[in-house]
Design a protein around this motif. Structure first.
Motif, short mmCIF file in Angstrom:
data_model
loop_
_atom_site.label_atom_id
_atom_site.label_comp_id
_atom_site.label_asym_id
_atom_site.label_seq_id
_atom_site.Cartn_x
_atom_site.Cartn_y
_atom_site.Cartn_z
N ALA A 115 0.83 -1.21 0.00
CA ALA A 115 0.00 0.00 0.00
C ALA A 115 0.86 1.25 0.00
O ALA A 115 0.56 2.24 -0.68
CB ALA A 115 -0.95 -0.01 1.20
N LEU A 118 2.41 1.70 -3.44
CA LEU A 118 1.37 2.14 -4.36
C LEU A 118 1.07 3.62 -4.19
O LEU A 118 0.93 4.36 -5.17
CB LEU A 118 0.11 1.30 -4.11
N SER A 126 -3.77 5.16 -1.42
CA SER A 126 -3.83 3.76 -1.84
C SER A 126 -4.74 2.98 -0.91
O SER A 126 -4.82 3.26 0.30
CB SER A 126 -2.44 3.14 -1.86
N ILE A 128 -5.79 -1.09 -0.12
CA ILE A 128 -5.63 -2.52 -0.35
C ILE A 128 -6.40 -3.26 0.73
O ILE A 128 -6.18 -3.04 1.92
CB ILE A 128 -4.16 -2.97 -0.34
N SER A 316 -9.59 0.83 -9.35
CA SER A 316 -9.46 -0.37 -8.54
C SER A 316 -9.36 -1.62 -9.40
O SER A 316 -9.74 -1.63 -10.56
CB SER A 316 -10.65 -0.51 -7.58
N TYR A 319 -7.11 -8.69 -6.64
CA TYR A 319 -6.06 -9.71 -6.70
C TYR A 319 -6.67 -11.04 -6.35
O TYR A 319 -7.72 -11.11 -5.70
CB TYR A 319 -4.88 -9.34 -5.79
N VAL A 329 -7.24 -3.90 -4.84
CA VAL A 329 -6.18 -2.89 -4.86
C VAL A 329 -6.77 -1.65 -5.51
O VAL A 329 -7.42 -1.75 -6.56
CB VAL A 329 -4.96 -3.36 -5.68
N ALA A 349 0.19 -3.74 -9.54
CA ALA A 349 0.13 -4.17 -8.14
C ALA A 349 -0.82 -5.35 -7.97
O ALA A 349 -0.52 -6.31 -7.26
CB ALA A 349 -0.31 -3.01 -7.25
N ALA A 350 -1.96 -5.31 -8.65
CA ALA A 350 -2.91 -6.42 -8.55
C ALA A 350 -2.32 -7.70 -9.13
O ALA A 350 -2.45 -8.79 -8.55
CB ALA A 350 -4.22 -6.06 -9.27
#
Length: 362
Positions: A115, A118, A126, A128, A316, A319, A329, A349-350
């Motif tokens: 996070a 990000l 961010s 998560i 968004s 994951y 995310v 990131a995902a």
């Protein structure tokens, strides 16, 4: 109604949005002539900007000011005029790999670290979510004939919850039709077979089994079981709100869009006190057939249903564990956002969390 733009209109809209993102100041034709090689005169740019304003894609905050993008203008910019930054996407992946050691850290610590990375790379707040951990396990399964051609699948989970699904069995050719007692015995044999092989597995696993591997004598029940278990999985795996890791608030709230104290307070209240509402917005219902690269959702301004963030953009993705979405995310910032970068950051990131999640067994 969908707005159809000429190439020139698209180019000038693109330049207007980019300039406004960079400066936070209303954009005039002179600035576009000086900063971008548009190949047309200032007068032509003014005329085109006037057309874009009438189409609802730009507006003037004051009569004597330049123009700024509307939510609709940003939407066309995102959907038609940009490509997410592959370079930044790779930077996100490298940063996550370099700073996060999945083998050594706790899951919560790792998501907190992700996070923070990000937030730093996107310049946004961010978000998560912690992963979904509830997994219903199969305790008992029973197939019961209700009437001719109608069968009920009854599933009992390890928490003694009972779920059922009624479906039509595929028609049996007349020459092979059997009486009710024979079918009952057949269903019992199939039930015993499935209980032996599947007891103790999660319904999420069952939804993704290769049912074609069942013995040939049970093939007639394959499609029925596959669809029934998938339906039961969706029912029993209804997501419940979990903690959201939030980072980057202080930096984002320095943006000029958040200069009003009341607006800042409503956003902070949402992030701290009403996370369940935000969670339901960023964590979409699982799509069991949707496997592969992470799909990114971009909600701009009034597209957000929550009042405190209707002047913001929320980007968004989910994951996954295998093919099942288990967490989300996201980044939250002003609509005046570097969309190419933010979309790339969220997607990367995902994907990274999905790939690395196999280290954990929540």
């Amino acid at each position: 109604m969908e707005v159809q733009l000429t190439n020139r209109q698209q180019h000038i809209l693109w330049a207007t949005v980019r300039h406004y993102i960079a400066t936070a100041e209303p954009v005039g034709s002179k600035a576009l002539v000086e900063e971008y090689d548009l190949g047309v005169s200032s007068a032509t740019i003014r005329n085109v900007m006037g057309v874009l304003e009438k189409s609802g894609l730009l507006y003037q905050p004051h009569a004597s000011a330049g123009r700024v993008p509307s939510d609709s203008g940003y939407r066309i910019y995102v959907d038609q005029l940009i490509t997410p930054s592959e370079t930044l996407g790779r930077e996100v992946e490298v940063a996550l790999q370099k700073r996060l050691q999945w083998e050594d850290w706790s899951l919560e610590t790792l998501l907190q670290g992700a996070a923070q990375i990000l937030a730093t790379l996107s310049g946004c707040i961010s978000l998560i979510t912690m992963p979904q951990t509830t997994r219903a396990l199969l305790r008992h399964l029973q197939l019961v004939q209700i009437e001719a051609g109608r069968i009920m699948l009854i599933v009992v989970t390890d928490s003694y919850e009972t779920h059922s699904k009624l479906m039509d069995l595929s028609p049996i050719p007349e020459e092979t039709q059997r009486d009710s007692e024979v079918i009952d015995r057949e269903l019992q044999i199939v039930s015993n077979f499935l209980n032996t092989h599947l007891r103790g597995r999660s319904l999420l696993e069952l939804a993704n089994l290769n049912w074609s591997e069942l013995d040939q004598e049970f093939q007639r029940y394959g499609d029925f079981l596959k669809h029934s278990v998938a339906e039961l999985t969706r029912r029993t795996h209804a997501p419940t709100a979990t903690q959201i890791m939030v980072r980057g608030v202080s930096e984002v709230l320095r943006q000029p869009e958040f200069s009003q104290l009341q607006q800042v307070q409503t956003i902070i209240h949402l992030l701290e006190e009403e996370q369940d509402q935000l969670w339901r917005l960023i964590f979409e219902e699982p799509e069991l057939e949707d496997v592969g690269k992470s799909k990114v959702t971009v909600r701009i301004g009034a597209e957000n249903v929550l009042e405190p963030i209707r002047t913001c953009t929320l980007i968004s993705s989910t994951y996954r564990r295998g093919s099942i979405p288990v967490g989300s995310v996201g980044v939250l910032g002003p609509t005046r956002l570097d969309y190419e970068s933010a979309i790339a950051v969220v997607a990367s990131a995902a994907d990274y969390l999905s790939e690395s999640f196999s280290y954990f067994n929540p």
